[in-house]
Design an enzyme around this catalytic site. Sequence first.
Site, PDB file in Angstrom:
ATOM      1  N   ASN A  82      34.098 -17.219  28.734  1.00  0.00           N
ATOM      2  CA  ASN A  82      35.650 -16.520  29.446  1.00  0.00           C
ATOM      3  C   ASN A  82      36.987 -17.048  29.560  1.00  0.00           C
ATOM      4  OD1 ASN A  82      34.407 -14.157  30.582  1.00  0.00           O
ATOM      5  ND2 ASN A  82      34.488 -14.661  32.239  1.00  0.00           N
ATOM      6  N   HIS A  94      37.361 -20.266  30.054  1.00  0.00           N
ATOM      7  CA  HIS A  94      38.610 -21.005  30.893  1.00  0.00           C
ATOM      8  C   HIS A  94      37.313 -21.790  32.452  1.00  0.00           C
ATOM      9  CE1 HIS A  94      37.524 -17.389  34.045  1.00  0.00           C
ATOM     10  NE2 HIS A  94      36.449 -18.223  33.894  1.00  0.00           N
ATOM     11  N   CYS A 123      42.009 -22.974  35.166  1.00  0.00           N
ATOM     12  CA  CYS A 123      42.522 -24.144  34.707  1.00  0.00           C
ATOM     13  C   CYS A 123      41.917 -23.816  32.789  1.00  0.00           C
ATOM     14  CB  CYS A 123      42.282 -25.117  35.687  1.00  0.00           C
ATOM     15  SG  CYS A 123      40.830 -25.947  35.244  1.00  0.00           S
TER      16      CYS A 123
END
Length: 419
Positions: free
Chosen positions: A315, A317, A352
């Site tokens: 995904n 991240h 993040c």
Amino acid sequence: MVAAAATSAFFPVPAPGTSPKPGKSGNWPSSLSPTFKPKSIPNGGFQVKANASAHPKANGSAVNLKSGSLNTQEDTSSSPPPRAFLNQLPDWSMLLTAITTVFVAAEKQWTMLDRKSKRPDMLVDSVGLKSIVRDGLVSRHSFSIRSYEIGADRTASIETLMNHLQETTINHCKSLGLHNDGFGRTPGMCKNDLIWVLTKMQIMVNRYPTWGDTVEINTWFSQSGKIGMASDWLISDCNTGEILIRATSVWAMMNQKTRRFSRLPYEVRQELTPHFVDSPHVIEDNDQKLRKFDVKTGDSIRKGLTPRWNDLDVNQHVSNVKYIGWILESMPIEVLETQELCSLTVEYRRECGMDSVLESVTAVDPSENGGRSQYKHLLRLEDGTDIVKSRTEWRPKNAGTNGAISTSTAKTSNGNSVS
């Protein structure tokens, strides 16, 4: 019994109440009747003449020696049991080999039965897994702990265990037909650009597996609120059935484009509900959020943590497992050397990416839980944005507890009892 079966192949045992019948030569069995043939003596050889004072009986039978012939007369007195000649006895090495083979086979069979009796699926089913498995709502996988998955303590690391938990969840989605386009995405989720994100994770470790151990992981899904689902895991030792680790998690829907949380659309809920188990979590959730603490009061801070390309998941991240490693980066080294992590609670606040720079902060929690030391953790960006909050408990090494899961009654989504 085993030895008797082996020897019976070499020594036939007569039926009860029967006795061997004498042969034509008196008390000798017919199979052992001696037959003598006069042999011609070559020229130049010695000629032996029978001694007239020879004993009149041999083995209970009267013997008259005459030239070239042997006559026996039945002795009316009681005769001893017939004797077998050495050249008619079985090969003792073959007999011993047969007996040894039978005993070895029996020992292997008992060993297999003993191991089967300790399999987890034959132990007391405290959470009703057997019934859930029959409904097809539990995914069961086995893993062997590899040498590259252990740490300095020669036990599997917490990151290794979390990776195995995630792997079983993905495989569970595939087995349920929820692996449409991505990890665990249903057709309705793909249609609405939705993905799963982990929001909370709880782990309790009774004992860490070591190198060479084979563990079995059972996992199942249940509903969690209006925007997500929960996943539970039980990790047990395949040889003993001992429950090593319990874990539970909460997953939420997030829009892949806007990166915001989303409620479950009706069509997605219809796709997921048949696969949910109405069961209490293996770890009780007190629904209390982790309290934030002042970074200035932190006892240990590790700055300058940056993600690598390999830290990203599908995904795009940072993987949830990587956050755990960053949290432990700020633990005091003396704690890591003398204690082991036995309880972990993690709340994921934000994601993040590659350009993020983080700092890990750890503070001692003054409260105690049965003599265990507790710590509070905060993982945040350099601008002060919280990414992860966590709480951990530590105990002295080699002081594992035999945690037990309380008996509970659960129901599947179709109303079947699983207790």
